[in-house]
Motif scaffolding. Structure first.
Motif, PDB file in Angstrom:
ATOM      1  N   ILE A 124      -2.290   2.614 -11.981  1.00  0.00           N
ATOM      2  CA  ILE A 124      -2.792   3.932 -12.376  1.00  0.00           C
ATOM      3  C   ILE A 124      -4.291   3.804 -12.595  1.00  0.00           C
ATOM      4  O   ILE A 124      -4.746   3.184 -13.567  1.00  0.00           O
ATOM      5  N   GLN A 125      -5.063   4.351 -11.665  1.00  0.00           N
ATOM      6  CA  GLN A 125      -6.515   4.184 -11.726  1.00  0.00           C
ATOM      7  C   GLN A 125      -7.182   5.158 -10.766  1.00  0.00           C
ATOM      8  O   GLN A 125      -6.519   5.800  -9.957  1.00  0.00           O
ATOM      9  N   ASN A 126      -8.496   5.259 -10.866  1.00  0.00           N
ATOM     10  CA  ASN A 126      -9.233   6.097  -9.932  1.00  0.00           C
ATOM     11  C   ASN A 126      -9.302   5.422  -8.570  1.00  0.00           C
ATOM     12  O   ASN A 126      -9.435   4.196  -8.479  1.00  0.00           O
ATOM     13  N   ASN A 127      -9.228   6.232  -7.515  1.00  0.00           N
ATOM     14  CA  ASN A 127      -9.393   5.673  -6.181  1.00  0.00           C
ATOM     15  C   ASN A 127     -10.879   5.462  -5.881  1.00  0.00           C
ATOM     16  O   ASN A 127     -11.734   5.678  -6.739  1.00  0.00           O
ATOM     17  N   ARG A 128     -11.179   5.039  -4.673  1.00  0.00           N
ATOM     18  CA  ARG A 128     -12.560   4.675  -4.331  1.00  0.00           C
ATOM     19  C   ARG A 128     -13.518   5.860  -4.400  1.00  0.00           C
ATOM     20  O   ARG A 128     -14.747   5.670  -4.427  1.00  0.00           O
ATOM     21  N   HIS A 129     -12.993   7.064  -4.461  1.00  0.00           N
ATOM     22  CA  HIS A 129     -13.833   8.253  -4.540  1.00  0.00           C
ATOM     23  C   HIS A 129     -13.853   8.846  -5.949  1.00  0.00           C
ATOM     24  O   HIS A 129     -14.334   9.962  -6.148  1.00  0.00           O
ATOM     25  N   ARG A 132      -8.294  10.323  -9.722  1.00  0.00           N
ATOM     26  CA  ARG A 132      -7.140   9.640 -10.297  1.00  0.00           C
ATOM     27  C   ARG A 132      -6.020   9.501  -9.266  1.00  0.00           C
ATOM     28  O   ARG A 132      -5.784  10.390  -8.425  1.00  0.00           O
ATOM     29  N   SER A 133      -5.320   8.382  -9.340  1.00  0.00           N
ATOM     30  CA  SER A 133      -4.215   8.135  -8.412  1.00  0.00           C
ATOM     31  C   SER A 133      -3.186   7.226  -9.063  1.00  0.00           C
ATOM     32  O   SER A 133      -3.469   6.537 -10.052  1.00  0.00           O
ATOM     33  N   PHE A 134      -1.999   7.240  -8.490  1.00  0.00           N
ATOM     34  CA  PHE A 134      -0.882   6.413  -8.960  1.00  0.00           C
ATOM     35  C   PHE A 134      -0.244   5.795  -7.715  1.00  0.00           C
ATOM     36  O   PHE A 134       0.280   6.519  -6.858  1.00  0.00           O
ATOM     37  N   PHE A 135      -0.242   4.470  -7.619  1.00  0.00           N
ATOM     38  CA  PHE A 135       0.359   3.816  -6.456  1.00  0.00           C
ATOM     39  C   PHE A 135       1.220   2.636  -6.910  1.00  0.00           C
ATOM     40  O   PHE A 135       0.773   1.792  -7.698  1.00  0.00           O
ATOM     41  N   VAL A 136       2.430   2.598  -6.378  1.00  0.00           N
ATOM     42  CA  VAL A 136       3.311   1.459  -6.648  1.00  0.00           C
ATOM     43  C   VAL A 136       2.905   0.294  -5.755  1.00  0.00           C
ATOM     44  O   VAL A 136       2.634   0.462  -4.571  1.00  0.00           O
ATOM     45  N   ASP A 137       2.879  -0.908  -6.336  1.00  0.00           N
ATOM     46  CA  ASP A 137       2.431  -2.113  -5.638  1.00  0.00           C
ATOM     47  C   ASP A 137       3.311  -3.274  -6.104  1.00  0.00           C
ATOM     48  O   ASP A 137       2.913  -4.067  -6.951  1.00  0.00           O
ATOM     49  N   ASN A 138       4.508  -3.386  -5.546  1.00  0.00           N
ATOM     50  CA  ASN A 138       5.555  -4.221  -6.135  1.00  0.00           C
ATOM     51  C   ASN A 138       5.562  -5.690  -5.742  1.00  0.00           C
ATOM     52  O   ASN A 138       6.073  -6.524  -6.484  1.00  0.00           O
ATOM     53  N   TRP A 139       5.088  -6.027  -4.532  1.00  0.00           N
ATOM     54  CA  TRP A 139       5.319  -7.375  -4.019  1.00  0.00           C
ATOM     55  C   TRP A 139       4.616  -8.415  -4.884  1.00  0.00           C
ATOM     56  O   TRP A 139       3.497  -8.199  -5.326  1.00  0.00           O
ATOM     57  N   PRO A 140       5.252  -9.600  -5.109  1.00  0.00           N
ATOM     58  CA  PRO A 140       6.583 -10.006  -4.664  1.00  0.00           C
ATOM     59  C   PRO A 140       7.691  -9.559  -5.623  1.00  0.00           C
ATOM     60  O   PRO A 140       8.749  -9.144  -5.219  1.00  0.00           O
ATOM     61  N   ASN A 141       7.421  -9.706  -6.950  1.00  0.00           N
ATOM     62  CA  ASN A 141       8.442  -9.304  -7.932  1.00  0.00           C
ATOM     63  C   ASN A 141       7.761  -8.628  -9.121  1.00  0.00           C
ATOM     64  O   ASN A 141       7.927  -8.995 -10.261  1.00  0.00           O
ATOM     65  N   LEU A 263       1.998   6.455   7.127  1.00  0.00           N
ATOM     66  CA  LEU A 263       0.908   5.485   7.037  1.00  0.00           C
ATOM     67  C   LEU A 263      -0.060   6.014   5.989  1.00  0.00           C
ATOM     68  O   LEU A 263      -0.618   7.111   6.151  1.00  0.00           O
ATOM     69  N   VAL A 264      -0.273   5.243   4.914  1.00  0.00           N
ATOM     70  CA  VAL A 264      -0.905   5.775   3.712  1.00  0.00           C
ATOM     71  C   VAL A 264      -2.134   4.966   3.319  1.00  0.00           C
ATOM     72  O   VAL A 264      -2.069   3.738   3.178  1.00  0.00           O
ATOM     73  N   GLN A 265      -3.255   5.654   3.144  1.00  0.00           N
ATOM     74  CA  GLN A 265      -4.425   5.039   2.507  1.00  0.00           C
ATOM     75  C   GLN A 265      -4.116   4.968   1.019  1.00  0.00           C
ATOM     76  O   GLN A 265      -3.806   5.985   0.395  1.00  0.00           O
ATOM     77  N   ALA A 266      -4.187   3.779   0.437  1.00  0.00           N
ATOM     78  CA  ALA A 266      -3.643   3.596  -0.907  1.00  0.00           C
ATOM     79  C   ALA A 266      -4.477   2.621  -1.720  1.00  0.00           C
ATOM     80  O   ALA A 266      -5.296   1.867  -1.202  1.00  0.00           O
ATOM     81  N   VAL A 267      -4.218   2.637  -3.017  1.00  0.00           N
ATOM     82  CA  VAL A 267      -4.730   1.622  -3.914  1.00  0.00           C
ATOM     83  C   VAL A 267      -3.699   0.500  -3.950  1.00  0.00           C
ATOM     84  O   VAL A 267      -2.565   0.702  -4.381  1.00  0.00           O
ATOM     85  N   THR A 268      -4.074  -0.667  -3.470  1.00  0.00           N
ATOM     86  CA  THR A 268      -3.180  -1.828  -3.427  1.00  0.00           C
ATOM     87  C   THR A 268      -4.020  -3.085  -3.433  1.00  0.00           C
ATOM     88  O   THR A 268      -5.171  -3.069  -2.978  1.00  0.00           O
ATOM     89  N   VAL A 269      -3.477  -4.181  -3.957  1.00  0.00           N
ATOM     90  CA  VAL A 269      -4.216  -5.441  -3.947  1.00  0.00           C
ATOM     91  C   VAL A 269      -4.151  -6.112  -2.585  1.00  0.00           C
ATOM     92  O   VAL A 269      -4.855  -7.090  -2.333  1.00  0.00           O
ATOM     93  N   PHE A 270      -3.307  -5.579  -1.692  1.00  0.00           N
ATOM     94  CA  PHE A 270      -3.144  -6.177  -0.373  1.00  0.00           C
ATOM     95  C   PHE A 270      -3.941  -5.407   0.676  1.00  0.00           C
ATOM     96  O   PHE A 270      -4.313  -4.255   0.482  1.00  0.00           O
ATOM     97  N   GLY A 271      -4.163  -6.057   1.813  1.00  0.00           N
ATOM     98  CA  GLY A 271      -4.796  -5.366   2.929  1.00  0.00           C
ATOM     99  C   GLY A 271      -3.868  -4.329   3.512  1.00  0.00           C
ATOM    100  O   GLY A 271      -4.267  -3.238   3.907  1.00  0.00           O
TER     101      GLY A 271
END
Length: 542
Positions: A124-129, A132-141, A263-271
């Protein structure tokens, strides 16, 4: 996930994020199978806290005395077992629920009510612009940081998702939107359709102010792009070949396994993250005069290899990442074989620079830190193993083996032994030597190749395996070029030193080794005369 982004994300994973989520231990449930997750989440613009309710349906035996679930430090208000409030224990990121009230049934239902601010999993954080945004980022556990679950890919389950959020947002999730209801206070509730069995790390949603465009792919009309309006041109450029990629992979592996693809532009720690039916791409990947088309192909290939069929154990992750890395590059072979060879050549070059992982096997005991699996063996060597398996089987048998793999394990899990069994069935011969040397033993061939040609046209080649690991068996393509004419010879190497001899009418031939980029090896070529043994150390060739 895409290997191209690994160097960038490792810093974030190691230094910027909590470390407790990377532990490999999970809830242990003897004789219990999770069947379905019903997830309800309330989101707010005024707080990072969520209100959640997760209903879990599971199958058990009469011997099952407790249900254990992974869950991080949110506040649990109550738990209901078969609609009756029950006692529970909550410690060390696990909920333990006694099953004494459901001993006479093979199915049960538990409902957990909770609230709090997730420290991971739901970003839960601001996107690059700055919005505010909410994105699930589950991998690996990391799923258990925002909803209770068995946080391991081996226990697949169906799921439904309901999200209540401020009405100015759009919401994307794995499945299609089933219902949207206006609520008081400027909120809305989005309810998504039931989704087919997937691993927990694949259960996602994204909440932001999106632009949404619809696309069409041959035989599939539910493809959409979700992105931030400021990045529309850059996103469209990177996604432009997605319809063709989707069509190609359906031709190779069978129908798209899920009801739609976003196909989603998202906030994620992965590429890129291959969430089933809703692929998330890092918001910062979309730049002017740049495309991430290889990453897009990689993540779409994951919908079959990784999502539809999933490794049963973490240390078999190459079955997901190695396959997606290979098919993400192989997609380009159909339109530009030189680009495919270039991608494989670059991949091999990167791996040869990584001395650490060349001394490790692809399949090793499961690490305590699951992010250690994001390495050159899982991705790059795994990619090359798929490529070399294709060359070992031949194109026809290889693609049949891939299709049979998808059909046999659709909606389920598999391991390396399953792949080997399918390939052996198609080939009609044992392939234990191939899987053992490339996956369970460390190292790759390090070849010292010497050659010379005599005036009578005789051409001599000596191949020595110099790697510190055991001698390996592999085919090797040797080409002799004379102007615009090339003669290709294929040899089988299996000894430490082997010598080959051919006779050609032409002189001053140029020797090329593995010109079509088929072998993962460290090759050193030198024109040098050696003592040719007429009978000993002779290799096989044709």
């Amino acid at each position: 996930m895409s290997v191209k982004q690994l160097r960038n994300i490792r810093f974030a994973l190691i230094f910027c994020l909590p470390l407790n989520f990377i532990r490999a231990e999970i809830a242990s449930n003897s004789e219990i199978d999770i069947l379905h997750y019903g997830i309800y989440v309330e989101l707010s613009d005024t707080s990072n806290s969520i209100v959640g309710r997760t209903t879990i349906e599971f199958e058990k035996s009469i011997k099952s005395k407790r249900l254990s679930l992974d869950f991080a430090a949110l506040n649990i208000s109550k738990i209901l077992l078969n609609n009756r409030e029950t006692s529970f224990n909550f410690s060390d990121e696990q909920i333990t629920i006694p099953l004494v009230d459901s001993e006479n049934s093979d199915r049960a239902r538990v409902e957990i009510h909770y609230s709090g601010a997730p420290t991971d999993g739901l970003l839960i954080q601001n996107n690059r612009h700055g919005r505010r945004s909410f994105f699930v980022d589950n991998w690996p556990n990391r799923a258990h940081f925002w909803f209770p679950c068995v946080d391991h890919p081996a226990d697949k389950a169906t799921m439904t998702l309901t999200v209540k959020a401020p009405s100015h947002y759009q919401i994307v999730a794995n499945s299609s939107l089933e219902n949207q209801t206006a609520e008081s206070g400027g909120a809305q509730t989005w309810t998504f359709a039931k989704f087919s069995p997937i691993s927990v790390y694949n259960i996602v949603f994204g909440v932001a102010e999106f632009v949404i465009t619809e696309k069409y792919s041959a035989g599939f009309d539910k493809l959409k792009y979700w992105y931030f309006r400021e990045d529309s041109l850059n996103v469209e450029r990177s996604f432009k070949d997605a319809p063709q990629m989707l069509a190609y992979f359906q031709h190779r592996f069978g129908p798209f396994p899920f009801e739609k693809l976003a196909l989603v532009q998202a906030v994620t720690v992965f590429g890129g993250m291959e969430n089933a039916g809703a692929i998330f791409f890092n918001e910062n990947s979309f730049k002017p005069n740049r495309t991430i088309e290889v990453t897009v192909a990689h993540e779409i290939a994951h919908q079959w290899f990784g999502d539809l069929i999933t490794p049963v154990k973490w240390n078999n992750l190459w079955l997901s990442e190695g396959f997606a890395s290979y098919f993400g590059a192989q997609y380009f072979e159909k339109s530009d074989s030189s680009k495919f060879r270039k991608l494989m050549r670059q991949s091999r070059s990167r791996y040869l620079k990584n001395k650490k992982w060349r001394q490790r096997a692809v399949i090793e005991p499961e690490p305590k830190n699951l992010f250690d699996l994001l390495n050159a063996n899982t991705y790059t060597k795994g990619q090359w193993i798929v490529h070399m398996l294709r060359n070992e089987l031949g194109d026809s048998l290889f693609w049949v083996s891939m299709q049979e793999s998808v059909q046999s394990f659709a909606g389920s899990n598999w391991e390396t032994a399953d792949l080997r069994s399918i390939c052996e069935k198609q080939a009609g011969r044992k392939l234990n030597w191939f899987f053992d040397q490339w996956l369970f033993q460390p190292g790759i061939p390090k070849l010292d190749i010497q050659y010379y040609q005599e005036k009578n046209g005789a051409f001599y080649v000596q191949i020595q395996q110099k790697q510190k690991t055991p001698t390996m068996r592999f085919p090797l393509e040797i080409s002799f070029a004379n102007g615009n004419s090339t003669v290709d010879k294929n040899v089988i190497c299996s000894k430490q030193t082997e010598q080959f001899q051919w006779t050609f009418p032409a002189q001053n031939l140029e020797l090329q080794i593995d010109k079509n980029i088929k072998l993962l090896a460290d090759i050193h070529l030198k024109e040098k005369k050696f003592l040719y043994q007429k009978k000993s150390n002779r290799g096989s060739h044709k």
